[in-house]
Design an enzyme around this catalytic site. Structure first.
Site, short mmCIF file in Angstrom:
data_model
loop_
_atom_site.label_atom_id
_atom_site.label_comp_id
_atom_site.label_asym_id
_atom_site.label_seq_id
_atom_site.Cartn_x
_atom_site.Cartn_y
_atom_site.Cartn_z
N ALA A 29 0.85 -1.19 0.00
CA ALA A 29 0.00 0.00 0.00
C ALA A 29 0.89 1.25 0.00
CB ALA A 29 -0.97 -0.01 1.18
N HIS A 34 6.71 5.99 1.49
CA HIS A 34 7.51 4.87 1.02
C HIS A 34 8.41 5.30 -0.15
CE1 HIS A 34 3.95 2.66 2.78
NE2 HIS A 34 4.95 2.07 3.40
N GLN A 145 10.88 7.33 10.15
CA GLN A 145 10.86 7.85 11.51
C GLN A 145 9.45 7.86 12.09
OE1 GLN A 145 13.37 8.71 13.58
NE2 GLN A 145 11.89 9.25 15.17
N SER A 182 0.19 7.51 6.03
CA SER A 182 0.07 6.14 6.51
C SER A 182 -0.82 5.38 5.54
CB SER A 182 -0.57 6.12 7.91
OG SER A 182 -0.94 4.79 8.27
#
Length: 278
Positions: A29, A34, A145, A182
């Site tokens: 996802a 990313h 992080q 997220s």
């Protein structure tokens, strides 16, 4: 060069080239956060391996393993666009044997803060990360992080087990409104998303203060003002080396971390501070 999809140790051995290898472990996802990890890996290594594996060991029985977003085809497009060389996408049955008995213990550091609300979570994280390290054999690995306690525990595992791997931490990537990126953000309704902004507001409010008591109070006030739409698991000001709560006399780097349920979605966020009490 064409992106290689590897499913096994043998595939990884065939795909390996001369030079340094960077691993970017993910659960898929993939989003801009990313992408930033892959870019950092691309700068540092000759070959970039992105693992995509939704790890069952790090989900509790009442958590969202079955509905965690799985977008493999779109993830491959992201990896191609960012210049990854290999995607490692094992099946759970291949990664974990049915009679598996040995895993990694995260120790006391894995039982506090996030670990107190997700028992066994970090044991599962460290177990899969160690397996990925053993399979991919990277020279370095890149983590975000945003998962600050996870990053700290992985660094501790590497140090305690003498693993010859450099661990790099990449800054949290945020939406323009401050919400930390997220994969679970896609679960949020429009109303939930507005409420979720209280997490980053609370961290900013805390970061604007000086002493531990002031930092905690300012952040807590923002969360309290968010109303019943947010259910806070914890607000913690911790030593980044141990994730133990800091005292009023603490000086140096600290992490202000928060976790909360917004609607049916659980979100985490954090910010790093420097404390210099008078």
């Amino acid at each position: 060069m064409e992106l290689i999809v590897a499913k096994s140790r043998e595939d990884l051995v065939k795909a390996r080239r001369d030079g340094t290898v960077a691993l970017v472990p993910t659960m898929g996802a993939l989003h801009e956060g990313h992408r930033s990890l892959i870019r950092q890996a691309r700068v540092r290594a000759d070959q970039v391996v992105v693992s995509i594996f939704v790890n069952p060991l790090q989900f509790g029985p009442s958590e969202d393993f079955s509905r965690y977003p799985r977008t493999f085809d779109a993830d491959l497009d992201v990896c191609r666009a960012e210049g990854a060389d290999v995607v490692f996408h094992p099946d759970a049955d291949d990664l974990y044997s049915a009679d598996r008995q040995v895993g990694v213990s995260a120790g006391e550091m894995g039982r506090v803060v996030e670990g107190a609300f997700r028992p066994g979570h970090f044991d599962g994280v460290l177990t899969v990360v160690l397996k990925l390290f053993n399979l991919v054999q990277p020279d370095l690995a890149v983590f975000g992080q945003k998962d600050a306690q996870q990053l700290a525990l992985i660094r501790r595992m590497v140090a305690d087990l003498d693993l010859p791997i450099e661990i790099l931490g990449a800054p949290t990537v945020r939406e323009p409104d401050g919400l930390a990126l997220s994969s679970r953000n896609r679960y949020l309704s429009e109303d939930d998303r507005r409420v979720a902004l209280a997490l980053s507001r609370a961290l900013r409010a805390g970061a604007a203060r000086l002493t531990p008591a002031e930092i905690r109070a300012a952040a807590r006030e923002v969360l309290d003002e968010a109303g019943p739409g947010i259910d806070v698991d914890y607000l913690a000001l911790v030593d980044p080396a141990t994730f133990a709560e800091v005292s009023e006399s603490f000086a140096g780097m600290a992490v202000l971390a928060v976790a909360a349920h917004v609607g049916a979605t659980r979100l985490i966020d954090n910010v790093t501070l420097t404390l210099n009490p008078a």
